[in-house]
Design an enzyme around this catalytic site. Structure first.
Site, PDB file in Angstrom:
ATOM      1  N   HIS A 109       0.832  -1.208   0.000  1.00 42.38           N
ATOM      2  CA  HIS A 109       0.000   0.000   0.000  1.00 42.38           C
ATOM      3  C   HIS A 109       0.868   1.260   0.000  1.00 42.38           C
ATOM      4  O   HIS A 109       2.057   1.208   0.303  1.00 42.38           O
ATOM      5  CB  HIS A 109      -0.914   0.033   1.227  1.00 42.38           C
ATOM      6  CG  HIS A 109      -2.082  -0.890   1.122  1.00 42.38           C
ATOM      7  ND1 HIS A 109      -1.999  -2.225   1.432  1.00 42.38           N
ATOM      8  CD2 HIS A 109      -3.359  -0.673   0.730  1.00 42.38           C
ATOM      9  CE1 HIS A 109      -3.181  -2.792   1.242  1.00 42.38           C
ATOM     10  NE2 HIS A 109      -4.024  -1.875   0.817  1.00 42.38           N
ATOM     11  N   LYS A 167      -0.481   4.712   4.641  1.00 38.54           N
ATOM     12  CA  LYS A 167      -1.314   3.725   5.356  1.00 38.54           C
ATOM     13  C   LYS A 167      -0.751   3.468   6.756  1.00 38.54           C
ATOM     14  O   LYS A 167       0.443   3.244   6.923  1.00 38.54           O
ATOM     15  CB  LYS A 167      -1.417   2.423   4.559  1.00 38.54           C
ATOM     16  CG  LYS A 167      -2.392   1.433   5.193  1.00 38.54           C
ATOM     17  CD  LYS A 167      -2.828   0.368   4.212  1.00 38.54           C
ATOM     18  CE  LYS A 167      -3.790  -0.627   4.829  1.00 38.54           C
ATOM     19  NZ  LYS A 167      -5.042  -0.014   5.307  1.00 38.54           N
TER      20      LYS A 167
HETATM   21  N1  LIG Z   1     -12.791  -1.289   3.218  1.00 33.97           N
HETATM   22  C1  LIG Z   1     -12.237  -0.751   2.141  1.00 33.97           C
HETATM   23  O1  LIG Z   1     -12.548  -1.110   0.993  1.00 33.97           O
HETATM   24  C2  LIG Z   1     -11.228   0.332   2.324  1.00 33.97           C
HETATM   25  C3  LIG Z   1     -10.866   0.692   3.578  1.00 33.97           C
HETATM   26  N2  LIG Z   1     -10.009   1.733   3.765  1.00 33.97           N
HETATM   27  C4  LIG Z   1      -9.768   2.103   5.152  1.00 33.97           C
HETATM   28  O2  LIG Z   1     -10.521   3.273   5.435  1.00 33.97           O
HETATM   29  C5  LIG Z   1      -9.849   4.047   6.422  1.00 33.97           C
HETATM   30  C6  LIG Z   1      -9.647   5.443   5.916  1.00 33.97           C
HETATM   31  O3  LIG Z   1      -8.772   5.425   4.815  1.00 33.97           O
HETATM   32  P1  LIG Z   1      -8.327   6.768   4.083  1.00 33.97           P
HETATM   33  O4  LIG Z   1      -9.531   7.511   3.598  1.00 33.97           O
HETATM   34  O5  LIG Z   1      -7.271   6.398   3.129  1.00 33.97           O
HETATM   35  O6  LIG Z   1      -7.678   7.569   5.318  1.00 33.97           O
HETATM   36  P2  LIG Z   1      -7.481   9.127   5.532  1.00 33.97           P
HETATM   37  O7  LIG Z   1      -6.450   9.268   6.589  1.00 33.97           O
HETATM   38  O8  LIG Z   1      -7.279   9.794   4.224  1.00 33.97           O
HETATM   39  O9  LIG Z   1      -8.896   9.624   6.086  1.00 33.97           O
HETATM   40  C7  LIG Z   1      -9.352   9.350   7.370  1.00 33.97           C
HETATM   41  C8  LIG Z   1     -10.442  10.335   7.682  1.00 33.97           C
HETATM   42  O10 LIG Z   1     -10.998   9.985   8.953  1.00 33.97           O
HETATM   43  C9  LIG Z   1     -11.152  11.169   9.685  1.00 33.97           C
HETATM   44  N3  LIG Z   1     -11.186  10.940  11.114  1.00 33.97           N
HETATM   45  C10 LIG Z   1     -10.157  10.779  11.973  1.00 33.97           C
HETATM   46  N4  LIG Z   1     -10.623  10.642  13.233  1.00 33.97           N
HETATM   47  C11 LIG Z   1     -11.978  10.731  13.133  1.00 33.97           C
HETATM   48  C12 LIG Z   1     -13.029  10.705  14.078  1.00 33.97           C
HETATM   49  N5  LIG Z   1     -12.761  10.566  15.389  1.00 33.97           N
HETATM   50  N6  LIG Z   1     -14.290  10.829  13.638  1.00 33.97           N
HETATM   51  C13 LIG Z   1     -14.552  11.004  12.322  1.00 33.97           C
HETATM   52  N7  LIG Z   1     -13.605  11.082  11.389  1.00 33.97           N
HETATM   53  C14 LIG Z   1     -12.328  10.931  11.797  1.00 33.97           C
HETATM   54  C15 LIG Z   1      -9.979  12.050   9.293  1.00 33.97           C
HETATM   55  O11 LIG Z   1     -10.294  13.386   9.650  1.00 33.97           O
HETATM   56  P3  LIG Z   1      -9.145  14.477   9.882  1.00 33.97           P
HETATM   57  O12 LIG Z   1      -8.533  14.670   8.541  1.00 33.97           O
HETATM   58  O13 LIG Z   1      -9.896  15.648  10.404  1.00 33.97           O
HETATM   59  O14 LIG Z   1      -8.174  13.866  10.868  1.00 33.97           O
HETATM   60  C16 LIG Z   1      -9.948  11.792   7.787  1.00 33.97           C
HETATM   61  O15 LIG Z   1     -10.838  12.636   7.110  1.00 33.97           O
HETATM   62  C17 LIG Z   1      -8.556   3.286   6.736  1.00 33.97           C
HETATM   63  O16 LIG Z   1      -8.768   2.469   7.868  1.00 33.97           O
HETATM   64  C18 LIG Z   1      -8.354   2.447   5.484  1.00 33.97           C
HETATM   65  O17 LIG Z   1      -7.572   1.314   5.701  1.00 33.97           O
HETATM   66  C19 LIG Z   1      -9.478   2.413   2.743  1.00 33.97           C
HETATM   67  C20 LIG Z   1      -9.776   2.077   1.450  1.00 33.97           C
HETATM   68  C21 LIG Z   1     -10.685   1.017   1.135  1.00 33.97           C
HETATM   69  O1  LIG Z   2      -5.737   2.105   3.466  1.00 29.49           O
HETATM   70  C1  LIG Z   2      -5.990   1.842   2.259  1.00 29.49           C
HETATM   71  O2  LIG Z   2      -5.687   2.592   1.347  1.00 29.49           O
HETATM   72  C2  LIG Z   2      -6.691   0.595   1.971  1.00 29.49           C
HETATM   73  N1  LIG Z   2      -7.154  -0.092   2.965  1.00 29.49           N
HETATM   74  C3  LIG Z   2      -7.895  -1.291   2.893  1.00 29.49           C
HETATM   75  C4  LIG Z   2      -7.146  -2.424   3.570  1.00 29.49           C
HETATM   76  O3  LIG Z   2      -6.578  -2.196   4.654  1.00 29.49           O
HETATM   77  O4  LIG Z   2      -7.125  -3.527   3.043  1.00 29.49           O
HETATM   78  C5  LIG Z   2      -8.385  -1.618   1.506  1.00 29.49           C
HETATM   79  C6  LIG Z   2      -7.476  -1.210   0.393  1.00 29.49           C
HETATM   80  O5  LIG Z   2      -6.488  -2.164   0.212  1.00 29.49           O
HETATM   81  C7  LIG Z   2      -6.939   0.198   0.570  1.00 29.49           C
END
Ligand SMILES: NC(=O)C1=CN([C@@H]2O[C@H](COP(=O)(O)OP(=O)(O)OC[C@H]3O[C@@H](n4cnc5c(N)ncnc54)[C@H](OP(=O)(O)O)[C@@H]3O)[C@@H](O)[C@H]2O)C=CC1
Ligand SMILES: O=C(O)C1=N[C@H](C(=O)O)C[C@H](O)C1
Length: 242
Positions: free
Chosen positions: A131, A135
């Site tokens: 990744h 991450k």
């Molecule tokens: N299941 C799936 O298919 C996928 C899962 N993911 C997962 O999703 C999650 C987010 O990924 P990603 O978007 O890349 O991460 P980012 O770090 O880009 O975004 C995280 C967001 O969460 C917010 N956040 C942090 N703390 C809180 C809180 N207490 N309440 C509400 N919002 C909060 C942050 O806000 P702020 O900026 O204000 O800190 C930020 O906007 C990760 O765990 C990732 O692994 C990602 C891609 C696909």
């Molecule tokens: O953090 C990410 O970017 C992603 N998180 C998910 C994971 O932990 O598997 C899904 C995807 O691979 C992207």
């Protein structure tokens, strides 16, 4: 039109979801990020999606349960305590939790389960993921999802057979374990490879994410499918009809 509330709306995934939600026939009810109050959004939305951080899962679930609003949980890095909270919430509202919302990985999970069930236990299983540099959790939620599929197919649980990131004088591989290796760098959206290593041959099943849109589309499809469902814990394969 179904109104979707986003926890983690300013993040990479939150922004990707907002970009494509209209194409899938939904609309955004609003968003919450760090420091925001999750309660008003849970009341305003028909369904919630959570792509934020494990520390926020408990208040997000509490808000969803209090409002009776279904929730898709995409956040990864969850512990067994988080899963217990999800199980509890699923007695009151519809919940779908998955480490990966993409069509490709959902199908890959099915293929891995099938391969693990058909191959003998002398075939070693190793999972490699890569990744982007930002991450924060490892192994990825997807790697764990794939490991769980393989472990279940072999009649065990991942916690019994999981080996994370070997280093040092670790000794020979223990039979029936599932090993995880995590790479981090650059802008890689998400690559996963499950290697079945036998005597004299290897099978590799894999997926490469090229654009976050694949996760966003799956998340919105899951949200639209979940809205109005009865309480319970649902799976991505049900949403996608796989
Ligand atoms: N299941 C799936 O298919 C996928 C899962 N993911 C997962 O999703 C999650 C987010 O990924 P990603 O978007 O890349 O991460 P980012 O770090 O880009 O975004 C995280 C967001 O969460 C917010 N956040 C942090 N703390 C809180 C809180 N207490 N309440 C509400 N919002 C909060 C942050 O806000 P702020 O900026 O204000 O800190 C930020 O906007 C990760 O765990 C990732 O692994 C990602 C891609 C696909
Ligand atoms: O953090 C990410 O970017 C992603 N998180 C998910 C994971 O932990 O598997 C899904 C995807 O691979 C992207």
């Amino acid at each position: 039109m179904t109104a979707i509330g986003i926890y983690g709306s300013n993040g990479r995934m939150g922004r990707a979801i907002a970009t494509i939600v209209g194409d899938e026939g939904g609309r955004i009810a609003g968003g919450v990020d760090a420091g925001g109050d999750p309660v008003p959004l849970a009341q305003a939305a028909d369904v919630l999606v959570d792509f934020s951080t494990p520390a926020a899962l408990q208040p997000h679930l509490a808000a969803a349960v209090a409002a009776g609003t279904p929730i898709v949980i995409g956040t990864t890095g969850l512990s067994s305590a988080h899963h217990a909270l999800i199980d509890e919430a699923a007695q009151r509202i519809a919940v779908l939790q998955t480490g990966n919302t993409s069509l490709g990985v959902t199908l890959l999970g099915i293929l891995v389960r099938e391969a693990a069930a058909r191959l003998g236990r002398d075939w070693d299983i190793e999972i490699v993921e890569m990744h982007h540099r930002h991450k924060v959790d490892a192994p990825s939620g997807t790697a764990i999802l794939l490991g769980e599929a393989a472990a279940q197919a072999r009649g065990t649980t991942l916690s019994e057979v999981r080996v994370d990131g070997r280093a040092g004088l670790v000794g020979a591989r223990t039979e029936e374990t599932i090993g995880f290796s995590s790479l981090r760098g650059g802008s890689v959206v998400g690559d996963h490879h499950v290697i079945f290593a036998g005597e004299g041959e290897r099978i590799e099943l894999g997926h490469r994410g090229e654009d976050r849109t694949i996760f966003a589309r799956g998340a919105v499809k899951a949200a639209l499918w979940l809205a109005g469902r009865t309480p319970g814990r649902y799976q991505m394969a049900e949403v996608l009809g796989l």
